[in-house]
Design an enzyme around this catalytic site. Structure first.
Site, short mmCIF file in Angstrom:
data_model
loop_
_atom_site.label_atom_id
_atom_site.label_comp_id
_atom_site.label_asym_id
_atom_site.label_seq_id
_atom_site.Cartn_x
_atom_site.Cartn_y
_atom_site.Cartn_z
N GLU A 194 -11.53 1.20 4.90
CA GLU A 194 -10.42 1.64 5.75
C GLU A 194 -10.70 3.05 6.24
OE1 GLU A 194 -6.32 0.90 7.21
OE2 GLU A 194 -8.05 -0.31 6.65
N GLU A 237 0.83 -1.20 0.00
CA GLU A 237 0.00 0.00 0.00
C GLU A 237 0.86 1.25 0.00
OE1 GLU A 237 -3.44 2.09 2.83
OE2 GLU A 237 -2.44 0.26 3.46
#
Length: 307
Positions: free
Chosen positions: A283, A185
């Site tokens: 998220e 990420e």
């Protein structure tokens, strides 16, 4: 395993979600009004524990999620749970026909793990990668999220890139025999994670291409990408062949879609139209308080779910 088959079946080709029958859950386990639609989302939205119902048991949260239309779940901090808890989660999700997404295998926000030359740190990282394989098998998931650690200000950038690529290749050697995909990420430097090595999509794309393995792909978190780079849809189009997983959160504030500047209705429709049927991790936090806040967040997910 055949590389093309792995890419087709493992990364972007997830099976279409079926409309499972409604489950009965007692009112004491339901934290929002029962009028919320419970038909499955088209997008494989994947909440994490405690986003909606903090403090409820693992079983209550998963059953509640199923009631609201979620058919997938993820757990960033799954590694911190006991084996017994992991097995419990898997049993519940099997009963509900829910799929498990990503968890973190190795993560450091204080050490130069991938970009540096410290062999002790690099071997420690690889050991955590090896240990993550058994957790992935336990949860029957392909996706492990590994964080690449800090940048090394003492090393020129190209040396750091070479170090990271070399370690990623060793990770791929561990994961490939098991059909596991490491997703990396990019995290923004401007607000949340100054100093981390991996912070832009073109950088992640270059590393994934250099490693050239179906077991090393990009986690495209639209919250981080919007802050660091913007230009969301063209950026994901350029990186499309190396993206294995999506996460979302609006900005500013990192709350649910519809609370900030990102047009998630268009972004999610775009990736759906491109054929993505994989996980979309939630998220973020919830902007509102209590039952009304949860109900409003779920309503926003219904509004941005692709047609």
């Amino acid at each position: 395993m055949n590389r093309k088959e792995f890419l087709r079946n493992g990364l972007l080709g997830g099976a279409a979600v079926l409309a499972f029958p409604r489950m009965g859950i007692s009112d004491s386990q339901t934290r929002i009004p029962r009028s919320i639609p419970n038909t499955p989302f088209k997008m494989k939205f994947s909440p994490d524990f405690d986003i909606f119902n903090a403090g409820a048991s693992l079983e209550e949260q998963l059953e509640w999620g199923y009631e609201q239309g979620f058919r997938a779940w993820e757990s960033t901090w799954l590694r911190r749970k006991t084996v017994e808890e992991q097995n419990q989660i898997k049993r519940i999700m099997d009963r509900l026909d829910m799929e498990f997404g990503q968890f973190v295998g190795t993560m450091s926000f204080k050490e130069v793990t991938f970009a540096g030359r410290d062999e002790g740190l690099r071997e420690k990282t690889l050991q955590e990668v090896r240990e993550s394989v058994e957790i992935a098998k336990r949860m029957d998931t392909q996706y492990i999220h590994n964080v690449l650690g800090l940048a090394d200000p003492k090393l020129p950038w190209d040396f750091q890139m070479a170090n990271a690529i070399e370690l990623l290749k060793r990770v791929a050697e561990i994961y490939e025999p098991h059909g596991i995909v490491m997703v990396m990420e990019t995290m923004n430097h401007k607000i949340n994670h100054p100093g981390l090595f991996l912070h832009e999509i073109p950088q992640a794309y270059a590393m994934a291409k250099a490693v050239d393995s179906p077991s090393v792909k990009i986690l495209f978190d639209a919250y981080h990408v919007q802050i660091q780079e913007g230009n969301l849809m063209p950026t994901l189009d350029f990186a499309w062949g190396e993206i294995g997983y999506f996460q979302i959160g609006d900005t500013p504030g990192r709350k649910e879609p519809g609370t900030g500047e990102i047009n998630y209705k268009n972004v999610l429709q775009h990736i759906h139209d491109k054929g993505y049927r994989g996980f979309v991790g939630l998220e973020h936090g919830i902007s509102g308080a209590g039952e009304e806040g949860i109900a409003a967040a779920l309503k926003r997910y219904r509004e941005v779910d692709p047609k």
